[in-house]
Design a protein around this motif. Structure first.
Motif, PDB file in Angstrom:
ATOM      1  N   ARG A 337       0.841  -1.194   0.000  1.00 16.58           N
ATOM      2  CA  ARG A 337       0.000   0.000   0.000  1.00 16.58           C
ATOM      3  C   ARG A 337       0.878   1.247   0.000  1.00 16.58           C
ATOM      4  O   ARG A 337       2.097   1.180   0.233  1.00 16.58           O
ATOM      5  CB  ARG A 337      -0.941   0.010   1.206  1.00 16.58           C
ATOM      6  CG  ARG A 337      -1.819  -1.248   1.305  1.00 16.58           C
ATOM      7  CD  ARG A 337      -2.851  -1.118   2.385  1.00 16.58           C
ATOM      8  NE  ARG A 337      -3.406  -2.416   2.777  1.00 16.58           N
ATOM      9  CZ  ARG A 337      -4.292  -2.582   3.741  1.00 16.58           C
ATOM     10  NH1 ARG A 337      -4.736  -1.530   4.435  1.00 16.58           N
ATOM     11  NH2 ARG A 337      -4.729  -3.796   4.055  1.00 16.58           N
ATOM     12  N   LEU A 338       0.237   2.395  -0.223  1.00 19.76           N
ATOM     13  CA  LEU A 338       0.928   3.679  -0.236  1.00 19.76           C
ATOM     14  C   LEU A 338       0.261   4.603   0.772  1.00 19.76           C
ATOM     15  O   LEU A 338      -0.964   4.668   0.846  1.00 19.76           O
ATOM     16  CB  LEU A 338       0.869   4.311  -1.628  1.00 19.76           C
ATOM     17  CG  LEU A 338       1.402   3.477  -2.795  1.00 19.76           C
ATOM     18  CD1 LEU A 338       1.184   4.208  -4.117  1.00 19.76           C
ATOM     19  CD2 LEU A 338       2.874   3.153  -2.608  1.00 19.76           C
ATOM     20  N   PRO A 348      -6.154   6.247  -5.622  1.00 18.07           N
ATOM     21  CA  PRO A 348      -5.644   5.607  -6.839  1.00 18.07           C
ATOM     22  C   PRO A 348      -4.856   6.593  -7.700  1.00 18.07           C
ATOM     23  O   PRO A 348      -5.279   7.725  -7.919  1.00 18.07           O
ATOM     24  CB  PRO A 348      -6.925   5.153  -7.563  1.00 18.07           C
ATOM     25  CG  PRO A 348      -7.950   5.043  -6.487  1.00 18.07           C
ATOM     26  CD  PRO A 348      -7.621   6.107  -5.489  1.00 18.07           C
ATOM     27  N   GLY A 349      -3.683   6.151  -8.150  1.00 20.41           N
ATOM     28  CA  GLY A 349      -2.852   6.984  -9.011  1.00 20.41           C
ATOM     29  C   GLY A 349      -2.011   8.005  -8.294  1.00 20.41           C
ATOM     30  O   GLY A 349      -1.183   8.673  -8.913  1.00 20.41           O
ATOM     31  N   ASP A 395       0.682   2.054 -11.293  1.00 17.30           N
ATOM     32  CA  ASP A 395       0.073   2.411 -12.568  1.00 17.30           C
ATOM     33  C   ASP A 395      -1.288   1.722 -12.687  1.00 17.30           C
ATOM     34  O   ASP A 395      -1.739   1.030 -11.758  1.00 17.30           O
ATOM     35  CB  ASP A 395       1.007   2.093 -13.740  1.00 17.30           C
ATOM     36  CG  ASP A 395       1.199   0.602 -14.013  1.00 17.30           C
ATOM     37  OD1 ASP A 395       0.447  -0.224 -13.454  1.00 17.30           O
ATOM     38  OD2 ASP A 395       2.099   0.261 -14.799  1.00 17.30           O
ATOM     39  N   ALA A 396      -1.950   1.893 -13.803  1.00 17.44           N
ATOM     40  CA  ALA A 396      -3.305   1.375 -13.970  1.00 17.44           C
ATOM     41  C   ALA A 396      -3.373  -0.142 -13.919  1.00 17.44           C
ATOM     42  O   ALA A 396      -4.427  -0.721 -13.638  1.00 17.44           O
ATOM     43  CB  ALA A 396      -3.879   1.870 -15.300  1.00 17.44           C
ATOM     44  N   ASP A 397      -2.230  -0.814 -14.162  1.00 17.63           N
ATOM     45  CA  ASP A 397      -2.198  -2.270 -14.149  1.00 17.63           C
ATOM     46  C   ASP A 397      -1.689  -2.845 -12.834  1.00 17.63           C
ATOM     47  O   ASP A 397      -1.476  -4.059 -12.733  1.00 17.63           O
ATOM     48  CB  ASP A 397      -1.308  -2.773 -15.298  1.00 17.63           C
ATOM     49  CG  ASP A 397      -1.822  -2.328 -16.654  1.00 17.63           C
ATOM     50  OD1 ASP A 397      -3.042  -2.456 -16.885  1.00 17.63           O
ATOM     51  OD2 ASP A 397      -1.004  -1.844 -17.463  1.00 17.63           O
ATOM     52  N   GLY A 398      -1.470  -1.985 -11.840  1.00 16.85           N
ATOM     53  CA  GLY A 398      -1.003  -2.455 -10.534  1.00 16.85           C
ATOM     54  C   GLY A 398       0.493  -2.678 -10.446  1.00 16.85           C
ATOM     55  O   GLY A 398       0.966  -3.322  -9.507  1.00 16.85           O
TER      56      GLY A 398
END
Length: 510
Positions: A337-338, A348-349, A395-398
């Motif tokens: 996680r961030l 997200p992002g 990124d969008a793909d994890g």
């Protein structure tokens, strides 16, 4: 040795290989080869010797020296007695070594010539044993129990300490990371994913005191393969050994890949036996990954994680050539996680500090509960994570894209500057062979970026010329205030650039 409840130990795995394939090589260096029978018997003698000397399960010994079969067998034999191993860097200062010995509370220090000048004076409790007959202390052969010696069996719980890895990172303050038998067992068990087995040979040119090395060393032996050890890395000798022994697996840090790929003779060596190449410990540039994929046979896998454990990301570069700018996706069973500066998860992002949870996490920093608490983060449900100090985003793909170490981020005029962005742009100049950007104090901006550049051979460009070229295309907040030549960037033994040293060097010359 056995585990409770049902966890097969590395020591038991090696004993099983000694019974099933006694004559197969287990350990090899430039002077000696140990078969699995030889290794198993030497481990017994080491364990019996430590028990004879009164060491109990959970007590520690220290090893300080270069890679060798004797070093490796000593490490493994101590584990058979339930003794904790603290492998220490011979590049340490005498003061730092004394601090680590005291912290680990060791009574036995095993060392070779590389560490002979570091021995603490006036320590009546410490017994030194010379691994090579050159370093001071009782000779290893004289210390070792007789051939027929067998240790008393010990029973260990999964949470029992396995080793203490002293990782100062780039802070300069040694912290003892306690890893458990359960954590190491998890590292070994995941070896099934990477083709380890009785017919594989792993070439290791990173030191045995580094977790980078151990995460490959233990699975190789756990699955009955052979470990070929290099005492010191040399790019051409590495390729000679790889060809000679038909090496199948290896772990290298990015700067080693860089030096190997730069050899004009690289294409002259037969590397077709390689199945898996691994990398970790420092930023691995996308263009270097692409070069390895193009010219070096076998899979290329990058691991992102910490010695402390927590979560890991894995990039199978051969499967995702479009993601070479990332460090991959969270490993199976790992939770990455961030979080922001206040410890809240980001959206997200968004960018944030990377924290991770996994089955393999350190117990804590040895005798430093405050440091342990600083390294931990708990989510709303009380789940424990380890903080990495790295800043990144998904990124969008994890796939995780890393920016920089949080402590290396430069805050100039209230703007966050990631040195890796500046370094990537500077590398585009033909005169720049290597570069590191650090933040230094500025009365006007708080901090300002400064570049240290290793000049490419044959280029006569001046520092002012490169800085002007860079600043002309950089955003106002990312412009350099200074650029200096340096013959070689200061690095740790596993290839991390020691930016602290650069900041200190700049301050001393300012």
């Amino acid at each position: 040795m056995s585990f409770e409840p049902s966890l097969q130990s590395l020591s038991d795995l090696i004993r099983g290989h000694a019974q099933q394939q006694p004559d197969e090589p287990a350990l090899r260096d430039e002077q000696q080869t140990l078969s699995y029978r030889d290794l198993d018997r030497l481990m017994d003698r080491v364990a019996a010797s430590l028990q004879r000397d009164g060491l109990q399960p959970g007590e520690a010994i220290a090893i300080c020296g270069l890679n060798s079969t004797r070093y490796a067998a000593l490490f493994l034999g101590a584990l058979r007695a339930g003794v904790v191993v603290a492998p220490l860097a011979p590049s340490s200062t005498a003061q730092s070594l004394a601090s680590m010995l005291g912290d680990a509370q060791v009574r036995h220090l095993f060392l070779d010539q590389a560490a002979q000048d570091l021995v603490p004076e006036g320590n009546a409790v410490l017994q030194c044993i010379s691994l090579d007959g050159v370093a001071p202390g009782l000779g290893f052969a004289d210390w070792l129990a007789p051939q027929e010696a067998r240790p008393q069996p010990v029973t260990l719980a999964p949470e029992a300490p396995f080793n203490i890895i002293y990782s100062s990172g780039t802070t300069g303050t040694p912290k003892g990371i306690v890893q458990s038998h359960g954590m190491r067992s998890a590292h070994v068990s995941r070896g099934v994913l990477y083709g380890y087995g009785p017919k594989n040979t792993t070439l290791l040119a990173t030191p045995l005191y580094s977790n980078t090395t151990l995460v490959v060393f233990f699975p190789t032996l756990g699955f009955g393969g052979c470990v070929q050890l290099m005492a010191k890395f040399d790019a051409q000798r590495y390729l000679q050994l790889a060809q000679q022994h038909r090496v199948t697996h290896t772990m290298l840090v990015p700067v080693q890949y860089q030096r190997i790929m730069a050899l004009p003779q690289f294409g002259d060596y037969d590397l077709s036996s390689f199945r898996f190449k691994f990398c970790t410990s420092a930023p691995f540039r996308a263009e270097l990954k692409a070069d390895v994929l193009a010219r070096w046979p076998g899979c290329l896998t990058e691991f992102y994680g910490m010695t402390e454990g927590g979560g890991s990301c894995i990039l199978d570069a051969h499967l995702h050539p479009e993601k070479l700018h990332t460090v991959g996706q969270a490993a199976e069973g790992h939770d990455i996680r961030l979080i922001d500066e206040e410890g809240r998860e980001v959206g997200p992002g968004e960018a944030g500090e990377v924290v991770g949870h996994s089955p393999g996490m350190m117990t804590g920093y040895h005798r430093q509960p405050e440091k342990t608490r600083e390294a931990e983060w708990f989510d709303a449900a009380g789940k424990r994570f380890i903080r990495t100090g790295d800043v990144g985003r998904f990124d969008a793909d994890g796939f995780l894209v890393l920016f920089d170490r949080r402590k290396d981020m430069i805050i100039s005029g209230g703007f966050n500057i990631y040195p890796s962005d500046l370094e990537a742009q500077l590398r585009a100049h033909p005169a720049v062979d290597d570069v590191a950007v650090v933040g230094v104090p500025s009365e006007q901006w708080g901090e300002t970026p400064v570049a240290y550049v290793v000049r490419s051979p044959g280029h006569a460009a001046q520092p002012e010329e490169i800085m002007a070229w860079y600043n002309q295309q950089a955003g106002k907040t990312q412009r350099l205030s200074d650029l200096r030549w340096i013959d070689e960037l200061p690095r740790s033994a596993i290839g991390k650039v020691l930016k602290r040293d650069l900041r200190e060097a700049y301050a001393s010359h300012a």
